[in-house]
Structure formats: C-alpha cells, structure tokens
Design a protein around this motif. Structure first.
Motif, PDB file in Angstrom:
ATOM      1  N   TYR A   1       0.991  -1.333  -0.119  1.00  0.00           N
ATOM      2  CA  TYR A   1      -0.020  -0.055  -0.171  1.00  0.00           C
ATOM      3  C   TYR A   1       0.982   1.145  -0.051  1.00  0.00           C
ATOM      4  CZ  TYR A   1      -4.215  -2.874   1.044  1.00  0.00           C
ATOM      5  OH  TYR A   1      -4.828  -3.923   0.853  1.00  0.00           O
TER       6      TYR A   1
ATOM      7  N   PHE B   1      -7.000  -6.669   4.055  1.00  0.00           N
ATOM      8  CA  PHE B   1      -8.456  -5.868   4.486  1.00  0.00           C
ATOM      9  C   PHE B   1      -8.131  -5.036   5.845  1.00  0.00           C
ATOM     10  CE2 PHE B   1     -12.523  -5.904   6.340  1.00  0.00           C
ATOM     11  CZ  PHE B   1     -13.176  -5.165   5.459  1.00  0.00           C
TER      12      PHE B   1
ATOM     13  N   TRP C   1      -5.815  -3.247   6.940  1.00  0.00           N
ATOM     14  CA  TRP C   1      -5.074  -2.105   6.429  1.00  0.00           C
ATOM     15  C   TRP C   1      -5.913  -0.989   5.481  1.00  0.00           C
ATOM     16  CZ3 TRP C   1      -0.983   0.085   8.429  1.00  0.00           C
ATOM     17  CH2 TRP C   1       0.251  -0.596   9.117  1.00  0.00           C
ATOM     18  N   VAL C   2      -6.778  -1.703   4.747  1.00  0.00           N
ATOM     19  CA  VAL C   2      -7.898  -0.929   3.898  1.00  0.00           C
ATOM     20  C   VAL C   2      -8.698  -0.176   5.061  1.00  0.00           C
ATOM     21  CG1 VAL C   2      -9.962  -1.197   2.666  1.00  0.00           C
ATOM     22  CG2 VAL C   2      -7.695  -2.327   1.859  1.00  0.00           C
ATOM     23  N   CYS C   3      -8.994  -0.874   6.059  1.00  0.00           N
ATOM     24  CA  CYS C   3      -9.794  -0.337   7.071  1.00  0.00           C
ATOM     25  C   CYS C   3      -9.430   0.909   7.730  1.00  0.00           C
ATOM     26  CB  CYS C   3     -10.478  -1.446   8.057  1.00  0.00           C
ATOM     27  SG  CYS C   3     -11.445  -2.750   7.577  1.00  0.00           S
TER      28      CYS C   3
ATOM     29  N   SER D   1      -6.905   2.744   6.587  1.00  0.00           N
ATOM     30  CA  SER D   1      -6.792   3.661   5.632  1.00  0.00           C
ATOM     31  C   SER D   1      -8.414   4.416   5.376  1.00  0.00           C
ATOM     32  CB  SER D   1      -6.282   3.458   4.212  1.00  0.00           C
ATOM     33  OG  SER D   1      -4.905   2.755   4.507  1.00  0.00           O
TER      34      SER D   1
ATOM     35  N   LEU E   1      -3.364   5.635   1.647  1.00  0.00           N
ATOM     36  CA  LEU E   1      -2.623   4.523   1.504  1.00  0.00           C
ATOM     37  C   LEU E   1      -1.038   4.680   1.852  1.00  0.00           C
ATOM     38  CD1 LEU E   1      -3.870   3.245  -1.713  1.00  0.00           C
ATOM     39  CD2 LEU E   1      -4.681   2.330   0.638  1.00  0.00           C
TER      40      LEU E   1
END
Length: 344
Positions: free
Chosen positions: A135, A242, A244-246, A248, A268
């Motif tokens: 990311y 997932f 890390w997406v949360c 961000s 990101l």
C-alpha cells in the motif's frame, strides 16, 4: 508493579505532552473549531470501521492459532487480539514492547505454551507488515507522480517506504538464516541476567539454560510450521490486507468528517508510514504517530494543518483509544480468569 505503573504514567504523560505540543503549534482554537464541525454520521462510521479492522486482524490471529494446534473460537481470537492491541498501546515501542504481554494473553486464552503465543503474535505482526509495504509503495508512486516537487517530507516518506520494503525484510531474513546464532546469543545474555536477578529474589528460581533453549527452539518450530502452511499464510495475508484498508478508510473518513477529503493514494501512503513512529519509546507510539500523520497529510494533500490535526485525532480515537479501552477490559478479564482457575 509500582515501577511498572510509574513507567506507564511517565510514558502517557510524555505522549500527552507531545500531543499538546502538536495542537499548540497547529493552533488550539483552529483545531477545536474543526473538531466542532465534524459530521456525526462520519464519526460513527469511523467507530464502525475500527471495529471491522479489529475483527479482521483478530481473525488473522485465529487462523494462525489454528495452524499451531491451539484453536480458539473466532470471537475469542478477536477479543484476545483487542487485548493484545491494548498491551501494545500501553507499553513503549508499540508492538515490540507489547508482544511479550500479548503472547502471555494469547497463551492464557488458548491454553497453550508461552512460546506458541509468542510465535502466533510474532507471525501475525510479520504478515501485517507485508501488505503495508504494498500500500505504501502504491500510495507513494501516485502521490509523487502528482507532486510539483519532491519536498523534504516526501523525501522522508520515500526513505520510510524504502526502509519498509528493503531494510526490515533484510533484517528478518538474516535473523532467520542465522537463528542458531541468535538463539545462542539470547541464551548467553539471558541466563546470567536471570541468575543475577534470582540473587535478589531468593524465592524465585530462574529457568535453566536447557529450558530456555527448548522454549526458543519451540518458538522457531512454530514459526516454521506456519511459514510452510500456504493456506494459513494466504488467509492471514488477506485478512491483514483488509485490515490495512480499514485503517486507511478510517483516516479518509475522519478527513471527510471535518470537510477535508483527500485522494485515496494519500491515506494509502500516510497510514503505513505513520505506523513506523510506533517504535518511539512512548505508549503505542502515541504522540509520535499523530505528528507524523499530520506532517505527511499537510505535505501531500491540499489540507490545512488544523483540519489535518483534527482528522488525525478523530482517526486515533477509533484506532487507538477505542481498542485500548475495550482491550483493557478483556485483558483484565483474562487475568482474573487465570488467577481464579484451579491449579493442576
């Protein structure tokens, strides 16, 4: 215990001082004014996203424990992970300082050996590192491509991304290849230290060198068992990505809440780089992480320092304060269960 409490109090006092200094530099009135305009719906969304993050990474721990032959219920793994986050957040140096306590909490909940708990949390933390690098590289590529010039802060971000992508993996690989030397060095350092400690604690008998060696070998065996299980690695990686997406999304939503949405590539980049600040000797890196996040946001997106600071504070309430409060209760419950369980 008194010494530990004093160290915790000093650590949190220092973290609050850093945060207060950041808000003072940015502007107290401006920051409070930005917080006052925050969208309540977006604030609730930040809390919900934080829960998704905790569940995702808790399930990653559940997957690893299954592979180690120490299965627990999924909801138990999530609660134990939240307790592990609590230990990271209240000890200096973030994950590095909190992992021993996290391993104890995991071994208690899973009724397993301590080294199994240590291997589980070490594996999960290592896997979390991998998607963060991806990311950060993607984010930096797009941010740098759109930048008019390479500022000092972007140069810092580039160095941080390089350290994430090259430096840390190199250290990990060398440590694994030379694990026999690492084991011998640990035994040489730990055994004399424990012997000296036992001289001032006559009622406590330190473990023997053979016992320590067996536990270290058990730790490395557990790590190797996970590393060779492709299904476990892929599942853990997916759950970590997932999460890390949360994280961000939490920062992006926090910025949206104060009326300062930014391009996705910015968060990101900023979130993984900001996590590096957790290595500073403050509880969970608090104070340092906020400072890095604000600095990078201001330098990579058209957002004022006051708006960036208010958004970061909202983001950290969800990603730091919320799990610390919940995790503290879970950790206390686990400690009570351990203290009241009958001895075999």
């Amino acid at each position: 215990m008194d010494g530990n409490r004093m160290a915790t109090v000093v650590g949190f006092t220092a973290a609050l001082a850093v945060l207060a200094g950041l808000v003072w530099l940015v502007g107290i009135d401006e920051t409070l004014a930005a917080l006052a305009t925050a969208d309540p719906g977006a604030l609730l969304a930040v809390a919900g996203i934080a829960i998704l993050w905790l569940v995702s990474w808790g399930l990653a721990l559940w997957t690893v424990l299954q592979a180690l032959g120490a299965p627990v219920a999924p909801h138990t793994a999530v609660l134990v992970f939240v307790a592990a986050v609590f230990s990271n957040n209240v000890t200096p140096f973030g994950q590095a300082g909190g992992e021993p306590l996290s391993a104890l909490l995991i071994s208690t909940a899973a009724d397993s050996e301590y080294e199994t708990g240590l291997a589980a949390i070490a594996t999960v933390d290592t896997v979390h590192f991998l998607p963060s690098v991806g990311y950060a590289i993607v984010g930096f590529t797009f941010v740098a491509a759109g930048a008019v010039q390479l500022t000092r802060n972007l140069t810092f971000a580039a160095g941080a991304v390089a350290a994430l992508a090259v430096g840390i993996p190199t250290i990990a690989v060398l440590g694994w290849r030379h694990r026999d030397r690492v084991q011998a060095a640990v035994i040489r350092g730990v055994v004399p230290a424990l012997a000296a400690l036992s001289s001032v604690m006559p009622r406590w008998s330190p473990p023997s060198a053979e016992n320590i060696e067996a536990r270290i070998e058990g730790f490395f065996s557990a790590i190797e068992r996970i590393a060779t299980d492709r299904r476990t690695v892929l599942q853990t990686f997916g759950l970590s990505a997932f999460g890390w997406v949360c994280l961000s999304a939490s920062l992006w939503t926090s910025l949206y809440a104060v009326g300062a949405p930014v391009p996705v590539e910015v968060v990101l980049l900023v979130v993984p780089v900001g996590s590096i600040a957790s290595v500073v000797p403050l509880p969970g890196g608090s104070g340092a992480i906020e400072t890095v996040l604000v600095t990078l946001l201001v330098s990579t997106a058209p957002v004022s320092a006051a708006l960036a600071t208010s958004a970061v504070l909202i983001h950290r309430v969800g990603s730091y304060l919320l799990p610390t409060i919940i995790g503290g209760g879970v950790a206390a419950a686990l400690s009570v269960d351990q203290a009241t369980s009958p001895e075999e």
